[in-house]
Every structure is written in C-alpha cells, then in structure tokens.
Design a protein around this motif. Sequence first.
Motif, PDB file in Angstrom:
ATOM      1  N   PHE A 298      41.629  35.210  40.220  1.00  0.00           N
ATOM      2  CA  PHE A 298      40.779  34.253  40.939  1.00  0.00           C
ATOM      3  C   PHE A 298      41.240  33.997  42.373  1.00  0.00           C
ATOM      4  O   PHE A 298      40.727  33.096  43.032  1.00  0.00           O
ATOM      5  CB  PHE A 298      40.675  32.915  40.183  1.00  0.00           C
ATOM      6  N   TYR A 299      42.220  34.767  42.832  1.00  0.00           N
ATOM      7  CA  TYR A 299      42.684  34.619  44.211  1.00  0.00           C
ATOM      8  C   TYR A 299      41.511  34.739  45.179  1.00  0.00           C
ATOM      9  O   TYR A 299      41.385  33.949  46.137  1.00  0.00           O
ATOM     10  CB  TYR A 299      43.759  35.664  44.491  1.00  0.00           C
ATOM     11  N   SER A 300      40.642  35.725  44.928  1.00  0.00           N
ATOM     12  CA  SER A 300      39.557  35.965  45.873  1.00  0.00           C
ATOM     13  C   SER A 300      38.625  34.766  45.968  1.00  0.00           C
ATOM     14  O   SER A 300      38.186  34.388  47.059  1.00  0.00           O
ATOM     15  CB  SER A 300      38.767  37.212  45.467  1.00  0.00           C
ATOM     16  N   GLU A 301      38.323  34.144  44.833  1.00  0.00           N
ATOM     17  CA  GLU A 301      37.401  33.008  44.838  1.00  0.00           C
ATOM     18  C   GLU A 301      38.032  31.809  45.538  1.00  0.00           C
ATOM     19  O   GLU A 301      37.355  31.079  46.279  1.00  0.00           O
ATOM     20  CB  GLU A 301      36.991  32.676  43.409  1.00  0.00           C
ATOM     21  N   ALA A 302      39.327  31.594  45.316  1.00  0.00           N
ATOM     22  CA  ALA A 302      40.019  30.507  46.016  1.00  0.00           C
ATOM     23  C   ALA A 302      40.049  30.773  47.517  1.00  0.00           C
ATOM     24  O   ALA A 302      39.846  29.857  48.335  1.00  0.00           O
ATOM     25  CB  ALA A 302      41.429  30.351  45.466  1.00  0.00           C
ATOM     26  N   ALA A 303      40.296  32.017  47.902  1.00  0.00           N
ATOM     27  CA  ALA A 303      40.366  32.370  49.316  1.00  0.00           C
ATOM     28  C   ALA A 303      39.012  32.205  50.000  1.00  0.00           C
ATOM     29  O   ALA A 303      38.930  31.701  51.131  1.00  0.00           O
ATOM     30  CB  ALA A 303      40.869  33.804  49.472  1.00  0.00           C
ATOM     31  N   VAL A 304      37.953  32.643  49.332  1.00  0.00           N
ATOM     32  CA  VAL A 304      36.608  32.488  49.892  1.00  0.00           C
ATOM     33  C   VAL A 304      36.283  31.014  50.079  1.00  0.00           C
ATOM     34  O   VAL A 304      35.768  30.591  51.129  1.00  0.00           O
ATOM     35  CB  VAL A 304      35.562  33.166  48.988  1.00  0.00           C
ATOM     36  N   ASP A 305      36.565  30.203  49.065  1.00  0.00           N
ATOM     37  CA  ASP A 305      36.265  28.771  49.122  1.00  0.00           C
ATOM     38  C   ASP A 305      37.000  28.108  50.279  1.00  0.00           C
ATOM     39  O   ASP A 305      36.417  27.333  51.049  1.00  0.00           O
ATOM     40  CB  ASP A 305      36.676  28.130  47.792  1.00  0.00           C
ATOM     41  N   LEU A 306      38.281  28.433  50.427  1.00  0.00           N
ATOM     42  CA  LEU A 306      39.077  27.818  51.491  1.00  0.00           C
ATOM     43  C   LEU A 306      38.611  28.270  52.867  1.00  0.00           C
ATOM     44  O   LEU A 306      38.417  27.444  53.773  1.00  0.00           O
ATOM     45  CB  LEU A 306      40.553  28.151  51.286  1.00  0.00           C
ATOM     46  N   ALA A 307      38.427  29.575  53.037  1.00  0.00           N
ATOM     47  CA  ALA A 307      37.983  30.081  54.340  1.00  0.00           C
ATOM     48  C   ALA A 307      36.620  29.515  54.718  1.00  0.00           C
ATOM     49  O   ALA A 307      36.387  29.139  55.876  1.00  0.00           O
ATOM     50  CB  ALA A 307      37.938  31.606  54.320  1.00  0.00           C
TER      51      ALA A 307
END
Length: 421
Positions: A298-307
């Motif tokens: 889920f790193y990608s989803e967390a990164a997208v949300d933060l960015a």
Amino acid sequence: MKLAVVGGGSTYTPELIDGFARLRDTLPIEELVLVDPAADRLELVSGLARRIFAKQDHAGKITTTTDIDAGVADADAVLLQLRVGGQAARNQDETWPLECGCVGQETTGAGGLAKALRTVPVVLDIAERVRRTNPDAWIIDFTNPVGIVTRALLQAGHKAVGLCNVAIGFQRKFARLLEVEPGQVHLDHVGLNHLSWELGVRLGGPDGENVLPKLLAEHGDTIADDLHMPRQIIDRLGVVPSYYLRYFYAHDEVVRELGTKPSRAAEVAAMEKELLEMYGDPALDEKPELLAKRGGAFYSEAAVDLAASLLGDGGSPVQVVNTYNNGTLPFLADDAVIEVQARVGRDGATPLAVPALDPLYAGLIANVTAYEDLALEAALRGGRDRVFKALLAHPLIGQYEYAEGLTDRLIAHNREHLAWA
C-alpha cells in the motif's frame, strides 16, 4: 504535474507505478522521472513502468536519468526511496548486532543507527540539490529510518514530510475485518516511526465510534498472529502495537529466532534478482505477485494520497505522516518528529490533538526520541563517541559493554560510507 522518484531503480518502484496508474484522477501526473545511479536497473524498471502506464491508459510520460540535478529540476514533488549500500549493507545491519546478543534489524537498534549514519548525509545532499534546482518542491521521504531522516530534512529547512506504510497497512487490514471501505476507517495512531500504537479504530472519521474493542474481541487471534505476539498480550494492552514493537516486547525471543535463519536481507536479495528478471520480460505489463512479498504494501496509495494533498485538493484531508511534534506530545520537544494523524494540505502537515498517553507508551516514546536525538547528532557530526552514546541510549542496547562492542562493529562494517571514520 511532474514528480521525481530518487531511487527509481528500486524493485519497489512498480508498486508505486501501479498506484500512480490506478489513481491518476487523484494525482494527475504528466511526467514521472525515475532517478537512480544504477542505469541497468533503471532500464529494467522503467520498461515495466511504461508498460504498466500503457496498459492502464495513463497518458503520463516516464523518463529516466542518473543525474539527480536533471531529474529533480522543475519537479513539483520529489519522493526519496533510497538504500545506501544496497542489500549488502542491510545484510550486515541484520547480522553483526547478533554477535553482541542484540536485535539485528535495519531500522531500529544498532542496525538502524548504521543505516541512519549512511543515509542522512546522502539524503541531505540530495535535498540541497532539490532546493537549488527547485526550492518550491515538496520532499516526501520513504527512506528509513524515516523519523530520523525526516527530522534531518526539516531541521535543514526543507519542505519535507515523512511517510511509512504501517498505518495504511493497519487501515486496510481493519477495513477487511470490519467489512467496510478503507476510507471509513480512522486510526488513533500515535508514536514514532516504527514505534507506534493504534489506540483506537474509529468509523467515519476522527470523532467516529471506536470499534477497537469489537475488533479485538472478534478478531484478536488474527491480529495477534499477524503481529507474531501472544493474543493475551494484545488483550491486556487493549491496543494494537506496530509489529516493530515485538523487537522491544520480545527482544530475547526475537534474537534467538534471528540466529536460526537467513537474514531478511538475504531473502530480499534473492527476490530482487528474480523480480529484475521478470521486469526484463517485455510481455510483463503489471506488477508481479512476487512484489507483494518484497514489502511496502500500500506504499503507492499512501504516496499518492500524500502527494495529492501537498500539491492540491485531491488527497485525504487527514493522513498518518511523520512531521514536527510542535506540542502534540507535551513530553517531547517541539522539533521532535512524531508519527500521528495530521491535517495535510499545501502548507504541509499539522498533527491532530492526541489525548494524554499512558506512561507505558509515553516512556518508550521519550526514550527512543532521546536515542534519535543522539543518532542524528552522530549522523551529522560523526565520531566514535557520538555513535557510542547513541547506542548506549537505545532501549534495545542500554549497556556499556554492548555499546562498546556494537560501536566497533558498526564502524568496521560501514567505514566506506562514513566520511569521518
């Protein structure tokens, strides 16, 4: 929108690419630059990345470079996912501490300090390049140890937020157990990076019903098994600790286990070799199942949300991030970096209020924060004595005989990465 990923040759990167492709409405990327000194890995990873974008009809352009300055130029955000020394250095971090009877792990204890000493100077150099090239860019740090690295960035005046996938992993797991959408699950997540507890699990938002007692009553065995901790300990605490707390709550047991099997680094190195072979297959156009075993779920989803939140209005208004304490935990200095729920927007992250913590948690947080203070000092200024003091302060070490032996081993195994050694 342009994003740069420093460490773009990582085998993690297709996970990130998959998230960018699926969530393009949340984060509309026009150009993605993968930056990495390893040109051979860049070629393999970028080839798969372009095929993933093409399969999912993402119109964004993916480029690569080994030149950091060129890669971060004009980027709106720069994601850092580095491993200085590669899996070989990680393997050392996970093995030589065991010689002193201490946990060998890449983000905590003596191994975590070694990683911090190697990593902080490199990250700060990259951040200075970003500032010279594009001072308005946000830096999102996924590089471990995230708390120490993020604090180094913030203290140097960079626009930075730290990110970890532990909280989003718990959110997704609890959502499955509760049979609700992940967005309905809000965590009362409190602590430091890799030293955190879920004090509550709320439905609907920060003020929603706390269903953690229900979760523990109905799914306690599943949660305990995932954490590799006894069910009765979880029940007695009444909270869900991060799985990294096992290094503290069952230190001697973990040391015995680690001494009987190959290091995690050795396992990951074998996976990486297989993954890179897969990435070279021109028919592969999606992230392979093996990548899930690599870590970083889920790193990608967390990164997208933060960015998306830092750059616009597309992300969730409240997210778990690493940022300055600023009075949130009153027993810590304002410039300590904590990992809590925060409101995130174009101006950065502002932690939400946290209720008074049980001394069981506050004491350990304060202890590890003191270690992180000393660890950052050692990373910035070097010197054997500073390394020794950081090791002596760590609650997983705490004895001068251990600290002496670990200091010698740390320096011996990392001399090529330490300018002062």
